[in-house]
Design an enzyme around this catalytic site. Structure first.
Site, PDB file in Angstrom:
ATOM      1  N   CYS A 184       0.797  -1.235   0.000  1.00 36.54           N
ATOM      2  CA  CYS A 184       0.000   0.000   0.000  1.00 36.54           C
ATOM      3  C   CYS A 184       0.829   1.285   0.000  1.00 36.54           C
ATOM      4  O   CYS A 184       0.262   2.372   0.011  1.00 36.54           O
ATOM      5  CB  CYS A 184      -0.921   0.014   1.218  1.00 36.54           C
ATOM      6  SG  CYS A 184      -0.029   0.125   2.779  1.00 36.54           S
ATOM      7  N   GLN A 185       2.146   1.193  -0.055  1.00 40.43           N
ATOM      8  CA  GLN A 185       2.963   2.397   0.091  1.00 40.43           C
ATOM      9  C   GLN A 185       2.581   3.507  -0.891  1.00 40.43           C
ATOM     10  O   GLN A 185       2.540   4.673  -0.535  1.00 40.43           O
ATOM     11  CB  GLN A 185       4.457   2.061  -0.074  1.00 40.43           C
ATOM     12  CG  GLN A 185       5.005   1.213   1.033  1.00 40.43           C
ATOM     13  CD  GLN A 185       4.932  -0.280   0.730  1.00 40.43           C
ATOM     14  OE1 GLN A 185       4.072  -0.739   0.002  1.00 40.43           O
ATOM     15  NE2 GLN A 185       5.834  -1.037   1.324  1.00 40.43           N
TER      16      GLN A 185
END
Length: 137
Positions: free
Chosen positions: A74-75
């Site tokens: 999810c960065q």
């Protein structure tokens, strides 16, 4: 009644398969690259097969499952990051999960998986809406 089966991508420490066990769903395989995370899952669900790095998998060769779960990185989708969306190398791995699902559907003539569940951060909804908007142009 037919047994429900599950495969999981970006497995982490096995949250999806562990929860599935409580509902009589049998975890069949998992894809994860971090050895410490795999060791946790192996301890709690030793019968689940670990199939390795998602980028090296072929969905046509994986055992077909009813449900595929995935929580891709999810960065690039997080509001605390640079917000590159799926253009972020890590978050872009989302497309690998879609590839696996399509390959499995191809070889099973659309029978498997019947359900795909993607878990991610709330900001992902904004990214997905943007992608959908752009594709309509």
């Amino acid at each position: 009644m037919k047994e429900i089966t599950l495969g999981t991508l970006f497995d982490g420490i096995g949250g999806f398969p562990y929860a599935a066990l409580f509902y009589g769903i049998r975890p069949v395989w998992a894809s994860e690259v971090l050895p410490t995370a795999i060791s946790v899952t192996k301890r709690h669900i030793p019968e689940m097969v670990h199939v390795g790095d998602i980028t090296k998998l072929d969905g046509r060769k994986l055992p077909p499952v009813d449900i595929i779960t995935f929580g891709s990185p999810c960065q690039g989708l997080s509001i605390s990051g640079r917000r590159l969306g799926l253009a972020d190398e890590r978050s872009g791995l989302f497309s690998e999960a879609i590839r696996i699902i399509r390959e499995m559907q191809e070889v099973t003539h659309g029978q498997y998986p019947q359900i795909a569940i993607w878990e991610n951060v709330p900001y992902v909804l904004k990214c997905i809406r943007y992608i959908m908007c752009c594709k309509q142009l």
